[in-house]
Design an enzyme around this catalytic site. Structure first.
Site, short mmCIF file in Angstrom:
data_model
loop_
_atom_site.label_atom_id
_atom_site.label_comp_id
_atom_site.label_asym_id
_atom_site.label_seq_id
_atom_site.Cartn_x
_atom_site.Cartn_y
_atom_site.Cartn_z
N HIS A 72 26.76 49.41 66.26
CA HIS A 72 27.82 50.51 66.89
C HIS A 72 27.16 51.75 66.57
O HIS A 72 26.75 52.18 65.16
CB HIS A 72 29.13 50.37 66.41
CG HIS A 72 29.75 49.42 67.34
ND1 HIS A 72 31.13 49.18 67.61
CD2 HIS A 72 29.23 48.06 67.84
CE1 HIS A 72 31.40 48.19 68.30
NE2 HIS A 72 30.30 47.49 68.41
N TYR A 201 40.20 54.21 67.21
CA TYR A 201 41.08 54.62 66.29
C TYR A 201 42.06 55.32 66.83
O TYR A 201 41.69 56.48 66.91
CB TYR A 201 40.70 55.17 64.67
CG TYR A 201 39.81 54.21 63.93
CD1 TYR A 201 38.47 54.00 64.29
CD2 TYR A 201 40.43 53.64 62.99
CE1 TYR A 201 37.76 53.08 63.52
CE2 TYR A 201 39.47 52.64 62.05
CZ TYR A 201 38.15 52.46 62.46
OH TYR A 201 37.24 51.81 61.65
N PRO A 293 42.60 49.22 54.84
CA PRO A 293 41.37 48.96 55.73
C PRO A 293 40.91 50.17 56.72
O PRO A 293 39.89 49.91 57.51
CB PRO A 293 41.99 47.80 56.73
CG PRO A 293 43.38 47.78 56.46
CD PRO A 293 43.71 48.45 55.07
N LYS A 297 36.33 49.45 54.58
CA LYS A 297 35.26 49.78 53.41
C LYS A 297 35.40 48.67 52.44
O LYS A 297 34.78 48.54 51.70
CB LYS A 297 35.60 50.93 52.41
CG LYS A 297 35.11 52.35 53.33
CD LYS A 297 33.65 52.47 53.14
CE LYS A 297 33.16 53.53 54.10
NZ LYS A 297 32.34 52.91 55.11
N TYR A 385 31.45 56.78 56.94
CA TYR A 385 31.75 55.57 57.77
C TYR A 385 30.49 54.78 57.65
O TYR A 385 30.57 53.65 57.49
CB TYR A 385 32.09 56.03 58.94
CG TYR A 385 32.91 54.68 59.84
CD1 TYR A 385 34.34 54.41 59.79
CD2 TYR A 385 31.90 53.98 60.64
CE1 TYR A 385 34.79 53.39 60.44
CE2 TYR A 385 32.85 52.88 61.31
CZ TYR A 385 34.00 52.72 61.29
OH TYR A 385 34.54 51.73 61.73
P1 RFL Z 1 38.17 37.79 48.19
O1 RFL Z 1 37.44 37.67 49.59
O2 RFL Z 1 39.58 37.95 47.94
O3 RFL Z 1 37.55 36.43 47.31
C1 RFL Z 1 38.04 36.00 46.20
C2 RFL Z 1 38.05 34.73 46.02
O4 RFL Z 1 38.53 34.19 44.76
C3 RFL Z 1 39.06 33.04 44.98
N1 RFL Z 1 40.19 32.97 43.78
C4 RFL Z 1 39.87 32.21 42.62
N2 RFL Z 1 38.99 31.37 42.22
C5 RFL Z 1 39.24 30.59 41.17
N3 RFL Z 1 40.14 30.96 40.42
C6 RFL Z 1 41.15 31.73 40.50
N4 RFL Z 1 42.15 32.17 39.70
C7 RFL Z 1 41.11 32.66 41.83
N5 RFL Z 1 41.83 33.46 42.45
C8 RFL Z 1 41.33 33.72 43.53
C9 RFL Z 1 39.93 33.23 46.34
O5 RFL Z 1 40.35 31.96 46.75
C10 RFL Z 1 38.85 33.97 47.12
O6 RFL Z 1 38.07 32.99 47.55
O7 RFL Z 1 37.53 38.88 47.24
P2 RFL Z 1 35.84 39.67 47.55
O8 RFL Z 1 34.86 38.73 47.57
O9 RFL Z 1 35.79 40.63 46.26
O10 RFL Z 1 35.95 40.30 48.80
C11 RFL Z 1 36.54 41.57 49.14
C12 RFL Z 1 36.83 41.38 50.69
O11 RFL Z 1 37.33 40.07 51.02
C13 RFL Z 1 37.85 42.28 51.07
O12 RFL Z 1 37.66 43.54 50.42
C14 RFL Z 1 38.19 42.56 52.36
O13 RFL Z 1 38.50 41.59 53.19
C15 RFL Z 1 39.55 43.61 52.38
N6 RFL Z 1 40.08 43.73 53.70
C16 RFL Z 1 39.54 44.22 54.72
N7 RFL Z 1 38.46 44.85 54.55
C17 RFL Z 1 37.70 45.64 55.59
O14 RFL Z 1 36.61 46.35 55.41
N8 RFL Z 1 38.27 45.46 56.70
C18 RFL Z 1 39.57 44.81 57.20
O15 RFL Z 1 39.98 44.99 58.06
C19 RFL Z 1 40.14 44.20 56.01
N9 RFL Z 1 41.27 43.25 56.18
C20 RFL Z 1 41.35 42.75 54.04
C21 RFL Z 1 41.78 42.57 55.22
C22 RFL Z 1 42.04 42.07 52.69
C23 RFL Z 1 43.02 41.26 53.12
N10 RFL Z 1 43.40 40.60 52.01
C24 RFL Z 1 43.02 40.28 50.63
C25 RFL Z 1 44.85 40.21 51.80
C26 RFL Z 1 42.85 41.82 55.45
C27 RFL Z 1 43.44 41.14 54.49
C28 RFL Z 1 44.78 40.40 54.65
C1 PHB Z 2 38.22 44.63 62.05
O1 PHB Z 2 37.49 44.49 62.98
O2 PHB Z 2 38.73 43.78 61.46
C2 PHB Z 2 38.39 46.13 61.23
C3 PHB Z 2 37.46 47.14 61.70
C4 PHB Z 2 37.58 48.58 61.40
C5 PHB Z 2 38.54 48.71 60.53
C6 PHB Z 2 39.37 47.91 60.03
C7 PHB Z 2 39.25 46.45 60.64
O3 PHB Z 2 38.47 50.02 59.94
#
Ligand code: RFL
Ligand code: PHB
Length: 390
Positions: A72, A201, A293, A297, A385
């Site tokens: 993109h 957005y 989110p 980032k 971004y």
């Molecule tokens: P993760 O992905 O949370 O992975 C952590 C892993 O550790 C495991 N774990 C354990 N394992 C052993 N013993 C324990 N005591 C443990 N406790 C936990 C968990 O089961 C899991 O498998 O962290 P990591 O790898 O640092 O990755 C970070 C990303 O996942 C996170 O920054 C993003 O997903 C944040 N996030 C979003 N980021 C975006 O850029 N755009 C988004 O749209 C977006 N949506 C989100 C999100 C995070 C969410 N969370 C955390 C609730 C939406 C949600 C719902």
């Molecule tokens: C997504 O596609 O899940 C998404 C994209 C951009 C954002 C947050 C989430 O800023």
């Protein structure tokens, strides 16, 4: 059992670190609390910075991403009833982001790990970290009714916000920073073509909305919802109706509706824990920091932490140098705070806040107007971004 680096958590940060270390012959074991299916069932981020893509390439896990990821070159901000495009590529000398779901990134990294025959222990209960402030750290965990022990040189805490790693550090050694936002994001995934070919957005008087995608036939949409809202209160019809009302007429007309196959509400918060290293324990990704989110980032920050830690561990084993390990926390936090600032700013500019009043409203309108009419301001958005330098 013994390994060089014990990784807690098989999210994107744990898997990517394990894969990179594997490319230079450093041994890892991953301990994961959940099952593989559970980890793969989580729908989260969708936008990858160029630097994240390059790191996945270095890990040898970017073949499908290169084939299926969508480059993109811009995004649109919607307000005042129309779209205002930010030409990211033109404003950043040719850089772009790639739309490719976190679920797919995780899938690709897990497949690579399996192919390399590296060990991941799923469903590891009661993971407990020991002696990471000394020279011989180890962890214990329960599986199938038996307690096991793994000795290692270092522990990488990649276990997310609710994990055990950060909680193992004594309170007095940790400083935390937190901001709570008084709303959440309701997200929907549906097998329908996206409303626009780029992300939109939207700032609207009814609240924020985001049009995103996973592919040319799968859309990801979000609407701001009140704190405490329950997902059961949102039928598909109510969601599509609310989304359309928050978009400019033309974009709303292009929304193709269909049954959702994932619907969830995520709370929004900013959180940072400092420092990110305690002796032989490192905090990585969401274990150390959370961003709302809005700036896309979270996943990218996890990857940038991994980049710094990988370099530090590589230098330790190759050159017996502690310099990279000693610099890890400082380097990672400098980049983290810039992304925390950017995510907070995007969130503040685009959402309706219940308590900022008419003054806050006018400031938001002035900010958006300035942003899309000033090349300097648009460039600041674009370079953040697409991802700041490491
Ligand atoms: P993760 O992905 O949370 O992975 C952590 C892993 O550790 C495991 N774990 C354990 N394992 C052993 N013993 C324990 N005591 C443990 N406790 C936990 C968990 O089961 C899991 O498998 O962290 P990591 O790898 O640092 O990755 C970070 C990303 O996942 C996170 O920054 C993003 O997903 C944040 N996030 C979003 N980021 C975006 O850029 N755009 C988004 O749209 C977006 N949506 C989100 C999100 C995070 C969410 N969370 C955390 C609730 C939406 C949600 C719902
Ligand atoms: C997504 O596609 O899940 C998404 C994209 C951009 C954002 C947050 C989430 O800023």
């Amino acid at each position: 059992m013994r390994t060089q680096i014990l990784i807690i958590g098989s999210g994107p940060s744990g898997l990517l670190l394990g894969q990179l270390l594997g490319t230079i012959g450093i041994e890892t074991v991953i301990l994961e609390r959940a099952s593989r299916e559970h980890v793969l069932g989580r729908v989260r981020a969708g936008v990858l910075e160029q630097g994240t893509v390059e790191l996945l390439e270095e890990a040898g896990a970017a073949a499908r991403l290169r084939a299926e990821g969508l480059p993109h070159s811009g995004i649109s901000l919607a307000f005042d009833g129309r779209l205002h495009r930010i030409d990211i590529e033109a404003l950043t000398s040719g850089r772009h982001v790639t739309v490719y779901g976190q679920t797919e990134v995780t899938h690709d990294l897990m497949d690579k790990r399996d192919a390399a025959g590296l060990t991941t222990i799923y469903k590891a209960a009661n993971v407990t970290l020991h002696d990471f402030d000394g020279k011989a750290p180890f962890a214990t965990y329960d599986k199938d009714g038996v307690t096991h022990r793994i000795d290692c040189d270092f522990i990488a805490g990649c276990d997310g916000y609710h994990g055990v790693s950060r909680k193992s550090v004594p309170d007095r050694a940790l400083k935390t920073f937190e901001r709570h936002y008084p709303f959440g994001w309701l997200g929907v995934l549906a097998e329908v073509p996206p409303a626009d070919h780029e992300l939109v957005y939207a700032n609207h008087e009814r609240g924020f909305a985001l049009c995103s995608m996973r592919s040319t036939h799968r859309s990801r949409y979000y609407v701001q919802c009140p704190e405490g809202d329950r997902v059961e209160a949102w039928s598909d019809d109510r969601f599509w109706d609310e989304l359309r009302r928050r978009l400019p007429e033309q974009t709303a007309a292009s929304v193709v509706t269909g049954p959702s196959f994932e619907k969830s509400i995520a709370p929004l918060r900013s959180f940072v824990a400092e420092p990110m290293r305690f002796g032989r324990l490192f905090l990585v990704g969401d274990a150390a920091h959370i961003v709302p989110p809005t700036g896309a980032k979270g996943l990218n920050l996890a990857a940038s932490d991994v980049r710094y830690l990988f370099a530090g561990l590589r230098d330790f084993y190759r050159d017996k140098s502690m310099a990279g390990i000693d610099a890890y926390s400082g380097k990672a936090l400098a980049r983290v705070w810039k992304a925390v600032r950017f995510s907070w700013w995007m969130t503040t500019m685009l959402h309706r806040f219940p308590d900022t009043g008419d003054f806050g409203q006018r400031i938001q309108e002035a900010e958006l107007d300035y942003l899309v009419h000033s090349r300097a301001a648009s460039t600041a958005l674009a370079e953040n971004y697409v991802g700041l330098p490491y």
